[in-house]
Design a protein around this motif. Structure first.
Motif, PDB file in Angstrom:
ATOM      1  N   VAL A  34      -1.228   3.687   1.253  1.00  0.00           N
ATOM      2  CA  VAL A  34      -0.048   3.720   0.382  1.00  0.00           C
ATOM      3  C   VAL A  34       1.220   3.916   1.206  1.00  0.00           C
ATOM      4  N   ALA A  35       1.179   4.789   2.207  1.00  0.00           N
ATOM      5  CA  ALA A  35       2.369   5.053   3.023  1.00  0.00           C
ATOM      6  C   ALA A  35       2.857   3.791   3.713  1.00  0.00           C
ATOM      7  N   GLY A  38       2.665   0.688   0.184  1.00  0.00           N
ATOM      8  CA  GLY A  38       2.991   0.949  -1.212  1.00  0.00           C
ATOM      9  C   GLY A  38       1.743   1.022  -2.076  1.00  0.00           C
ATOM     10  N   LEU A  39       1.922   1.487  -3.293  1.00  0.00           N
ATOM     11  CA  LEU A  39       0.784   1.711  -4.184  1.00  0.00           C
ATOM     12  C   LEU A  39       0.081   0.400  -4.526  1.00  0.00           C
ATOM     13  N   ASP A 109       2.814   9.775   7.663  1.00  0.00           N
ATOM     14  CA  ASP A 109       2.262   9.025   6.534  1.00  0.00           C
ATOM     15  C   ASP A 109       2.049   9.904   5.304  1.00  0.00           C
ATOM     16  N   ALA A 112       5.414  10.131   3.652  1.00  0.00           N
ATOM     17  CA  ALA A 112       5.814   8.842   3.093  1.00  0.00           C
ATOM     18  C   ALA A 112       5.011   8.528   1.836  1.00  0.00           C
ATOM     19  N   PHE A 113       3.743   8.888   1.835  1.00  0.00           N
ATOM     20  CA  PHE A 113       2.893   8.685   0.657  1.00  0.00           C
ATOM     21  C   PHE A 113       3.493   9.373  -0.570  1.00  0.00           C
ATOM     22  N   TYR A 115       6.622  10.217  -1.191  1.00  0.00           N
ATOM     23  CA  TYR A 115       7.836   9.530  -1.635  1.00  0.00           C
ATOM     24  C   TYR A 115       7.492   8.218  -2.339  1.00  0.00           C
ATOM     25  N   GLU A 116       6.496   7.508  -1.833  1.00  0.00           N
ATOM     26  CA  GLU A 116       6.058   6.281  -2.497  1.00  0.00           C
ATOM     27  C   GLU A 116       5.605   6.565  -3.929  1.00  0.00           C
ATOM     28  N   GLU A 120       7.207   5.294  -7.388  1.00  0.00           N
ATOM     29  CA  GLU A 120       6.333   4.514  -8.266  1.00  0.00           C
ATOM     30  C   GLU A 120       6.301   5.085  -9.675  1.00  0.00           C
TER      31      GLU A 120
END
Length: 203
Positions: A34-35, A38-39, A109, A112-113, A115-116, A120
């Motif tokens: 995901v990081a 994206g999802l 990561d 970042a995950f 925040y993603e 989302e």
């Protein structure tokens, strides 16, 4: 005798993982997928490939993609809480978030995950309740530590303010890769916490 180039090479056997190791490896793999993409890139096959595991193992541990997302989010937040020193438990401002910049440098990561997933949730509101519930863990940990630092305690708005500063610093370090800037800003935050403690003690 057949030429050696024509003989199919046997695949090296996959390392057998016990239940706990396998689940954690898959969660870490989901975070990385995901990081970096994206999802929308999160599939059983992508996670299995990233972890070097069989596709069926992801299904076995999580059962659904939504369950995998929820478990990965909980895993990422608890890992961050453990490594960032948001709640060292000492009540000493010098210890507050002492590991923050190192945490981002060591494993960007996992930040970042998160925040993603936050972004989302604007497109998929069904994610918001679990994100809100899990982020409450951050707010509560921050609030508890602020209460230890200052004798006049801390409330949720202050905890949200302080945590927002921490989260902004993490985001900036992810983008700009300047841990020294994070550390300098954190020292300013700790100075403010020392002032707050001194004011509380003087009342």
């Amino acid at each position: 005798m057949a030429d050696s180039a024509e003989i199919p090479q046997a695949r090296p056997p996959r390392k057998r993982m016990n239940y706990g190791e396998g689940r954690e490896a898959l969660l870490n793999a989901a975070v990385r997928v995901v990081a970096r993409g994206g999802l929308r890139k999160l599939t059983y096959r992508a996670v299995a490939a990233e972890a070097g595991a069989a596709h069926g193992l992801v299904v076995h541990h999580f059962g659904s993609r939504d369950a995998l997302v929820a478990a990965a989010l909980a895993h990422s937040i608890r890992t961050s809480l453990r490594t960032s020193a948001v709640e060292p438990g000492t009540g000493d401002p010098a210890d507050f978030s002492a590991g923050l910049s190192a945490m981002v440098t060591a494993d960007p990561d996992i930040q970042a995950f998160q925040y993603e997933l936050l972004l989302e949730s604007r497109r998929r509101p069904e994610l918001l309740p679990q994100i809100r519930e899990l982020y409450d863990e951050y707010f509560e940990a921050t609030e508890r530590e602020l209460a230890r630092i200052s004798s006049d305690g801390a409330d949720r708005p202050l905890a949200r303010l302080v945590f927002a500063a921490l989260e902004g610093l993490v985001l900036h370090q992810l983008v700009f890769d300047e841990p020294e800037v994070t550390d300098a800003a954190l020292e300013e935050l700790r100075s403010l916490l020392r002032l707050r403690r001194a004011e509380g003690d003087g009342d």
